[in-house]
Design an enzyme around this catalytic site. Structure first.
Site, PDB file in Angstrom:
ATOM      1  CG  ASN A  87      -1.843  -1.199   1.245  1.00  0.00           C
ATOM      2  OD1 ASN A  87      -2.346  -1.604   0.211  1.00  0.00           O
ATOM      3  ND2 ASN A  87      -2.073  -1.773   2.419  1.00  0.00           N
ATOM      4  N   GLY A  93      -4.208   3.008   2.020  1.00  0.00           N
ATOM      5  CA  GLY A  93      -4.170   2.229   3.259  1.00  0.00           C
ATOM      6  C   GLY A  93      -2.806   2.087   3.898  1.00  0.00           C
ATOM      7  CD  GLN A  94       3.139   3.772   2.948  1.00  0.00           C
ATOM      8  OE1 GLN A  94       2.911   4.430   1.939  1.00  0.00           O
ATOM      9  NE2 GLN A  94       4.367   3.495   3.368  1.00  0.00           N
ATOM     10  CG  HIS A 100       4.803  -2.395   4.989  1.00  0.00           C
ATOM     11  ND1 HIS A 100       4.925  -1.027   5.151  1.00  0.00           N
ATOM     12  CD2 HIS A 100       3.473  -2.655   5.029  1.00  0.00           C
ATOM     13  CE1 HIS A 100       3.726  -0.498   5.296  1.00  0.00           C
ATOM     14  NE2 HIS A 100       2.812  -1.464   5.218  1.00  0.00           N
ATOM     15  CG  HIS A 102       0.406  -6.131   3.480  1.00  0.00           C
ATOM     16  ND1 HIS A 102      -0.135  -6.139   4.748  1.00  0.00           N
ATOM     17  CD2 HIS A 102       0.597  -4.827   3.166  1.00  0.00           C
ATOM     18  CE1 HIS A 102      -0.273  -4.894   5.168  1.00  0.00           C
ATOM     19  NE2 HIS A 102       0.165  -4.076   4.237  1.00  0.00           N
TER      20      HIS A 102
HETATM   21  P1  AMP Z   1      -0.186  -0.835   5.996  1.00  0.00           P
HETATM   22  O1  AMP Z   1      -1.506  -0.459   6.618  1.00  0.00           O
HETATM   23  O2  AMP Z   1      -0.269  -1.321   4.571  1.00  0.00           O
HETATM   24  O3  AMP Z   1       0.833   0.284   6.160  1.00  0.00           O
HETATM   25  O4  AMP Z   1       0.347  -2.086   6.805  1.00  0.00           O
HETATM   26  C1  AMP Z   1       0.830  -1.984   8.107  1.00  0.00           C
HETATM   27  C2  AMP Z   1       0.619  -3.305   8.746  1.00  0.00           C
HETATM   28  O5  AMP Z   1       1.402  -3.361   9.918  1.00  0.00           O
HETATM   29  C3  AMP Z   1      -0.821  -3.596   9.177  1.00  0.00           C
HETATM   30  O6  AMP Z   1      -1.299  -4.752   8.480  1.00  0.00           O
HETATM   31  C4  AMP Z   1      -0.719  -3.829  10.676  1.00  0.00           C
HETATM   32  O7  AMP Z   1      -1.564  -4.854  11.139  1.00  0.00           O
HETATM   33  C5  AMP Z   1       0.758  -4.187  10.843  1.00  0.00           C
HETATM   34  N1  AMP Z   1       1.317  -3.921  12.153  1.00  0.00           N
HETATM   35  C6  AMP Z   1       1.155  -2.817  12.922  1.00  0.00           C
HETATM   36  N2  AMP Z   1       1.864  -2.926  14.068  1.00  0.00           N
HETATM   37  C7  AMP Z   1       2.500  -4.123  14.009  1.00  0.00           C
HETATM   38  C8  AMP Z   1       3.367  -4.820  14.884  1.00  0.00           C
HETATM   39  N3  AMP Z   1       3.773  -4.300  16.069  1.00  0.00           N
HETATM   40  N4  AMP Z   1       3.821  -6.050  14.518  1.00  0.00           N
HETATM   41  C9  AMP Z   1       3.428  -6.594  13.337  1.00  0.00           C
HETATM   42  N5  AMP Z   1       2.613  -5.976  12.458  1.00  0.00           N
HETATM   43  C10 AMP Z   1       2.155  -4.767  12.783  1.00  0.00           C
END
Ligand code: AMP
Ligand code: ZN
Length: 114
Positions: A87, A93-94, A100, A102
């Site tokens: 994202n 949705g980032q 990163h 997914h």
């Molecule tokens: P995005 O919303 O694409 O930026 O993805 C961020 C992702 O990080 C989301 O799917 C969250 O569930 C995940 N996330 C947030 N905090 C943590 C954490 N402490 N450990 C693992 N994943 C996390």
């Protein structure tokens, strides 16, 4: 990078469930899984998003993609297909400004995504 959640995970200041690690790449379980398998693959170098990748990062990005493929194969995600998503920007949705990908598998995925 101060105050970056994923940099803190990379530096082990915050716990995570790591499934793959080498000098340049970390892959760990998403804390809020949206599929039976939901992992996050990150470069250890702080890069904010796909928009900030520089020419110098090409080896790191190659390693990141290779690690994604390796983990997906090891987890048997190739059998039924899997999804790799990054994202970019709040509108998409980032929520964490550290590049990163997914990696999601073991369920049916719709196209186009919502
Ligand atoms: P995005 O919303 O694409 O930026 O993805 C961020 C992702 O990080 C989301 O799917 C969250 O569930 C995940 N996330 C947030 N905090 C943590 C954490 N402490 N450990 C693992 N994943 C996390
Ligand atoms: Zn970071």
């Amino acid at each position: 990078m101060e105050d970056c959640l994923f940099c803190k995970i990379i530096h082990k200041e915050i716990n995570s469930n790591i499934v793959f690690e080498n000098d340049n790449v970390l892959i760990f379980k998403d804390i809020s899984p949206q599929a039976p398998v939901h992992l996050l693959a990150v470069p250890k170098k702080h890069i904010s998003s796909i928009l900030e990748i520089e020419k110098l990062d090409s080896d790191i990005i190659k390693e990141l993609m290779e690690a994604i493929a390796r983990v997906a194969l090891e987890m048997g995600l190739d059998k039924e297909g899997f999804r790799v998503v990054t994202n970019t920007g709040r509108g998409a949705g980032q929520s964490v400004d550290h590049l990163h990908f997914h990696i999601m598998g073991k369920r049916k995925f719709n196209w186009p995504p919502g």
